[in-house]
Scaffold this active site. Sequence first.
Site, short mmCIF file in Angstrom:
data_model
loop_
_atom_site.label_atom_id
_atom_site.label_comp_id
_atom_site.label_asym_id
_atom_site.label_seq_id
_atom_site.Cartn_x
_atom_site.Cartn_y
_atom_site.Cartn_z
N ARG A 191 -41.10 6.36 -56.88
CA ARG A 191 -40.52 6.65 -55.55
C ARG A 191 -40.44 8.15 -55.30
NH1 ARG A 191 -35.10 3.25 -55.65
NH2 ARG A 191 -34.92 3.92 -53.47
N ARG A 212 -30.61 -2.85 -56.31
CA ARG A 212 -32.00 -2.96 -55.87
C ARG A 212 -32.92 -3.08 -57.08
NH1 ARG A 212 -33.28 1.36 -51.14
NH2 ARG A 212 -35.28 1.15 -52.20
N LYS A 269 -28.01 10.37 -48.66
CA LYS A 269 -28.16 10.02 -47.24
C LYS A 269 -27.25 8.85 -46.85
CE LYS A 269 -32.53 9.08 -47.39
NZ LYS A 269 -32.69 9.21 -48.86
N ARG A 275 -26.25 2.53 -59.26
CA ARG A 275 -25.89 2.31 -57.86
C ARG A 275 -25.85 0.82 -57.52
NH1 ARG A 275 -29.52 5.05 -53.20
NH2 ARG A 275 -31.08 3.59 -54.04
N ARG A 318 -42.21 8.51 -41.55
CA ARG A 318 -42.51 8.48 -42.98
C ARG A 318 -43.80 9.24 -43.30
NH1 ARG A 318 -39.48 5.03 -46.03
NH2 ARG A 318 -38.22 3.49 -44.93
#
Length: 309
Positions: free
Chosen positions: A265, A254, A95, A209, A170
Amino acid sequence: MFQMLRGAKGLRLGVAAAGASSAAGLAYWHRERKPVARCETDVATVGAALVGGLGVGALGGYFFGKKQGESAAEKYEQYWPRKIMMLFGAPGAGKGTQGPKIVDTLDIPQLSTGDMLREAVAAKTEVGKKAQAVMASGGLVSDEIVIGIIADRIKQPDCQTGFILDGFPRTLAQAKALDAMLAKNGEAVSLIVEFSVNPVMLEERICSRWMHKASGRSYHVKFTPPKSMKLGPDGKVLPESMKDDITGEPLYQRSDDTAEALKTRLDAYKNQTLPILEHYKDKGIVKQVDGGKDIKDVWTEVQAKLVSK
């Protein structure tokens, strides 16, 4: 509708061009005029210059405006009506990579609920004041307030041709509240792009990442490393070398970009997000994209999903 827009735009440009040409005619007359007894001839020359300038300017302006209008019309014939979009996908599905490309292609904003909330509070709108009062008391901003903030934001000029909702809804309850708000203006969510990626590939993407905090740009040690990246003697990335390509600012990882956190998650994504997709699938607006492909191939597939059918 677009013929009217093209006509209006062509007329405005035509008038502007006509004015420029007419001014050129007057300038020519002042430059060439001499103090001799040819008043009648000079008046005729002026008239010809003005009329000619107006005609040529209007004609040139019309065709220039027509060309610009046709370009805009072709774009909106592809992507019309107003795109009210959502992007869904598990963490690392793509995304963050594909979103900015959609924004550039459609020329519509990607709206983050966090950013909208901060803007509303700073602008001291009615809904913003309610949100500020709730946050000041240590409470959570209700869905009703968030929907109100979105309703205000999408009235702004940059949302005229559409917008992408980032991080909302959400929950299924939020999705239904959003539908009700849009329905008041005769609108509805028009497109949802779901990025589907194998969980094994997601782990490889997530754990390597790096992010740029200010812009949200993401990099990957293997697939899209920053230009500054350097490896140590052990072959591992040197954290201090990870900097944003555009600003040169440090990148960060993160705290939840780990294999353990990813599992949690993914479970949350399945439990909360998948019911939203099921809610919209019956409307025929959910388009699935294989986010496991090469970035360029993913973008080609996304582009195909954006075109109005």
